[in-house]
Design a protein around this motif. Structure first.
Motif, mmCIF file in Angstrom:
data_model
loop_
_atom_site.group_PDB
_atom_site.id
_atom_site.type_symbol
_atom_site.label_atom_id
_atom_site.label_comp_id
_atom_site.label_asym_id
_atom_site.label_seq_id
_atom_site.Cartn_x
_atom_site.Cartn_y
_atom_site.Cartn_z
ATOM 1 N N TYR A 28 0.799 -1.223 0.000
ATOM 2 C CA TYR A 28 0.000 0.000 0.000
ATOM 3 C C TYR A 28 0.837 1.281 0.000
ATOM 4 C CZ TYR A 28 -3.722 -3.189 1.488
ATOM 5 O OH TYR A 28 -4.617 -4.217 1.571
ATOM 6 N N ARG A 36 -5.019 -0.973 8.734
ATOM 7 C CA ARG A 36 -6.489 -1.009 8.733
ATOM 8 C C ARG A 36 -7.040 0.146 7.884
ATOM 9 N NH1 ARG A 36 -10.232 -3.394 12.413
ATOM 10 N NH2 ARG A 36 -8.410 -4.164 13.516
ATOM 11 N N ARG A 66 -6.875 -0.785 4.292
ATOM 12 C CA ARG A 66 -7.895 -1.800 3.981
ATOM 13 C C ARG A 66 -9.275 -1.150 3.864
ATOM 14 N NH1 ARG A 66 -6.253 -7.089 2.911
ATOM 15 N NH2 ARG A 66 -8.168 -7.804 3.866
ATOM 16 N N GLU A 110 -11.454 -3.255 1.261
ATOM 17 C CA GLU A 110 -11.056 -4.637 1.484
ATOM 18 C C GLU A 110 -11.557 -5.058 2.861
ATOM 19 O OE1 GLU A 110 -6.970 -4.239 -1.163
ATOM 20 O OE2 GLU A 110 -6.811 -4.526 0.997
ATOM 21 N N TYR A 113 -11.793 -6.215 6.623
ATOM 22 C CA TYR A 113 -10.949 -6.032 7.798
ATOM 23 C C TYR A 113 -11.785 -6.406 9.019
ATOM 24 C CZ TYR A 113 -13.487 -1.716 8.753
ATOM 25 O OH TYR A 113 -14.460 -0.811 9.031
#
Length: 182
Positions: free
Chosen positions: A53, A170, A173, A178, A180
């Motif tokens: 990321y 987090r 995400r 996505e 989590y």
């Protein structure tokens, strides 16, 4: 209407520039070295997860020994010395987030939104600063663009690095939609 279209184009261009560069650069500056193996393992795990990321850098500055029963004057001097070391490692073009008990508490979703907004507005370099056992100097707090608190409770600064990395992970995400753990 034209002004709104222009602003939207600027935001999209800023976001595209960040995407083209690969991602944000996140630097975590901490006071003191982490000695505990289990904390090092957790940090390594989150660094590995975050590598898809962002670009992640760690800077550890030396901590000062705090004498038992040190006076407030001695404690302030220690924070100043550690603060100078921190300030020497903060780049001019970075957005600085100081972790401080008196900072603003955010939910994970709010932190994710803040990080996304920073990226969209062109702040692709973010530096998080975690002080030593006495906290951060006035100079570092003044340099901070934002003061973030994870709780009104006190945590060991070594453990705070792990907690911070988990929340950064987090945030990515959440921002990428996505799954989590909630």
């Amino acid at each position: 209407m034209d002004k709104l279209c222009t602003q939207i184009k600027e935001i999209v261009n800023n976001y595209k520039q960040i995407e083209e560069r690969g991602s944000m650069r996140i630097t975590v500056i901490t006071v003191g070295k982490i000695k505990e193996k289990y904390l090092k393992m957790a940090i390594d795990e989150y660094a590995k997860r975050l590598s898809k990321y962002c670009k992640l850098d760690f800077i550890e500055v030396a901590d000062e020994k705090t004498p038992d029963n040190a006076s407030d004057i001695v404690n302030e001097k220690i924070k100043e010395v550690e603060g100078e070391r921190i300030m020497n490692n903060i780049k001019k073009d970075t957005y600085v987030i100081a972790l401080a008990i008196e900072g603003k508490e955010l939910t994970s979703e709010e932190l994710a939104k803040k990080m996304d907004n920073l990226g969209v507005s062109g702040n692709s370099n973010i530096t998080f600063v975690i002080g030593g056992s006495l906290g951060l100097s006035k100079a570092v707090m003044s340099r901070a663009d934002y003061k973030l608190s994870f709780s009104r409770m006190t945590f060991p600064h070594q453990l705070m690095k792990v907690i911070l990395l988990e929340q950064i992970y987090r945030s990515y995400r959440i921002n990428k939609n996505e799954p989590y753990h909630k």
